[in-house]
Enzyme design. Structure first.
Site, mmCIF file in Angstrom:
data_model
loop_
_atom_site.group_PDB
_atom_site.id
_atom_site.type_symbol
_atom_site.label_atom_id
_atom_site.label_comp_id
_atom_site.label_asym_id
_atom_site.label_seq_id
_atom_site.Cartn_x
_atom_site.Cartn_y
_atom_site.Cartn_z
ATOM 1 N N ILE A 4 19.152 -11.347 -27.935
ATOM 2 C CA ILE A 4 18.493 -10.955 -26.681
ATOM 3 C C ILE A 4 17.884 -12.167 -25.966
ATOM 4 O O ILE A 4 18.085 -12.357 -24.761
ATOM 5 C CB ILE A 4 17.424 -9.867 -26.964
ATOM 6 N N CYS A 32 11.428 -12.331 -30.867
ATOM 7 C CA CYS A 32 11.616 -12.527 -32.312
ATOM 8 C C CYS A 32 11.349 -11.195 -33.015
ATOM 9 O O CYS A 32 10.707 -10.309 -32.456
ATOM 10 C CB CYS A 32 10.684 -13.623 -32.823
ATOM 11 N N PRO A 33 11.850 -11.028 -34.226
ATOM 12 C CA PRO A 33 11.619 -9.749 -34.923
ATOM 13 C C PRO A 33 10.189 -9.650 -35.440
ATOM 14 O O PRO A 33 9.500 -10.667 -35.588
ATOM 15 C CB PRO A 33 12.609 -9.810 -36.086
ATOM 16 N N SER A 45 9.948 -6.678 -27.628
ATOM 17 C CA SER A 45 10.498 -6.769 -28.992
ATOM 18 C C SER A 45 9.910 -5.706 -29.917
ATOM 19 O O SER A 45 10.514 -4.649 -30.113
ATOM 20 C CB SER A 45 10.275 -8.173 -29.540
ATOM 21 N N ARG A 46 8.733 -5.945 -30.450
ATOM 22 C CA ARG A 46 8.045 -4.947 -31.279
ATOM 23 C C ARG A 46 6.542 -5.094 -31.019
ATOM 24 O O ARG A 46 6.018 -6.212 -30.926
ATOM 25 C CB ARG A 46 8.323 -5.162 -32.771
ATOM 26 N N ASP A 50 7.063 -3.223 -23.240
ATOM 27 C CA ASP A 50 7.955 -2.076 -23.459
ATOM 28 C C ASP A 50 7.691 -1.485 -24.836
ATOM 29 O O ASP A 50 8.235 -0.436 -25.177
ATOM 30 C CB ASP A 50 9.421 -2.519 -23.359
ATOM 31 N N GLU A 76 2.657 2.708 -30.950
ATOM 32 C CA GLU A 76 3.477 3.557 -30.076
ATOM 33 C C GLU A 76 4.025 4.810 -30.762
ATOM 34 O O GLU A 76 4.386 5.789 -30.091
ATOM 35 C CB GLU A 76 4.662 2.762 -29.496
ATOM 36 N N HIS A 84 9.253 2.006 -24.422
ATOM 37 C CA HIS A 84 10.359 1.601 -25.305
ATOM 38 C C HIS A 84 11.711 2.056 -24.718
ATOM 39 O O HIS A 84 12.477 2.755 -25.378
ATOM 40 C CB HIS A 84 10.159 2.180 -26.722
#
Ligand code: NAD
Length: 335
Positions: free
Chosen positions: A155, A205-206, A233-234, A258, A263, A295
């Protein structure tokens, strides 16, 4: 294969059913999110198909395994919601969809940047009220601004390509620099330097133990005043309370999210006639310079088609005892 599909929305059902004609799995759809309360629904299903906010902790994985499940098929790329060591100990195979459309997420990232900068949401609401004033809508030009991309995998790389077209100066941090990005003119620097020199910082990044609350008080303190921060991302990459303090002081000038660290109980649901009990999220939504989307960065036709096809193909690989290129192994988290 008998598959219990959790967190099903109408679009999941539509795309999975459409493509399942080529695979012939027996899909049973549950709207429930997989939690301690709903795990009994999976009893007797060899495969369980889940999404980003389903809970796959040790307790739930143990119940699944005790009840006959052997495969966990994630309909997403991120796997931070799965206790992989526990799955490994229980002999559960975990597969995912590592790439379904990096363009979907990258384009949404740029949509957030543009909407925040040019105040598109505020302008639209104002005009609908008959207010055509430009006060408070002043933006800046992206051309020449420095954008810091944290993580240049699938991404982040597409984000770099798009922003190159805007003539931005691009910095990146990633333990594995991408030659493709370097050839675009992206300069790899330390995360410390990236956070100090960027006008816009975007996270790709994860979420791993080492990236939890990557954006915290200390990192924010070295950012430029008025910086724009984007996270598609997260959620837990960001310490949300620290970010709220920085929004109040003006240190962070724009925030586009997002994803949000809490969440799971809120996103993907219509809560428009309910009270939001999460005071941190409620506070975030009061800032005029914050945009939150629920999301949805992945949510394009191409992505949903690819998610459905890869998920069904992953399940077939497992059923036929074929090697699956999308299996998640412990090596992946150990790097
Ligand atoms: P990817 O694995 O292709 O790329 C991740 C990159 O991050 C890799 O190059 C890796 O080396 C790098 N990285 C790891 N630790 C880092 C660190 N500490 N600092 C900087 N870089 C680091 O993943 P991707 O497909 O590009 O996806 C990125 C993330 O986007 C996923 O982990 C997922 O959580 C998220 N995602 C969100 C949505 C959405 O709808 N919002 C959809 C898909 C994926």
């Amino acid at each position: 294969m008998n598959v219990a599909v959790f967190s099903t929305k109408s679009f999941d059902r539509m795309f999975l059913q459409e493509h399942n004609s080529s695979y012939g799995h027996s899909l049973v759809f549950f709207e429930d999110r997989l939690t301690e309360h709903s795990v009994s629904l999976a009893a007797g299903f060899e495969a369980v198909c889940v999404f980003a906010n389903d809970r796959l902790n040790r307790q739930i994985l143990t119940t699944l395994s005790d009840n006959g499940t052997r495969l966990i098929a994630l309909r997403c790329a991120g796997f931070n919601n799965v206790d992989l060591p526990a799955a490994d100990e229980l002999g559960l195979t975990v597969v995912r969809v590592p790439e379904y459309s990096p363009h979907a997420v990258a384009e949404h990232t740029v949509a957030l940047i543009m909407a925040l900068n040019r105040k598109v949401c505020r302008a639209n609401s104002r005009v609908r009220e008959g207010n055509f004033s430009l006060e408070g809508l002043l933006g800046f030009e992206l051309c020449g601004r420095t954008v810091g991309i944290v993580g240049t995998g699938r991404i982040g790389k597409v984000v770099a390509k798009i922003l190159k077209g805007f003539e931005c100066a691009l910095l990146a941090s990633d333990p594995f620099p991408s030659p493709e990005c370097e050839s675009l003119g992206v300069s790899y620097v330390s995360f410390e330097r990236l956070s100090a020199q960027s006008d816009i910082i975007t996270l790709h990044c994860p979420l791993m133990p080492h990236t939890y609350h990557l954006i915290n008080d200390e990192v924010i303190s070295r950012m430029k005043a008025g910086v724009m921060l984007i996270n598609t991302s997260r959620g837990a990459l960001i310490d949300t309370k620290a970010v709220i303090e920085a929004l109040k002081s003006g240190k962070i000038g724009y925030l586009g999210l997002d994803v949000y660290e809490e969440e799971a109980d809120v996103f993907f649901e219509d809560l428009s006639d309910k009270i939001i009990h999460d005071d941190v999220l409620a506070r975030l939504l009061t800032f005029p310079n914050v945009i939150v989307t629920g999301h949805q960065a992945f949510f394009t036709q191409t992505a949903l088609e690819n998610i459905a096809k890869t998920t069904l193909s992953n399940i077939t690989d497992f059923e036929k005892s074929q090697p699956c290129p999308n299996q998640i192994t412990l090596e992946l988290i150990r790097g």
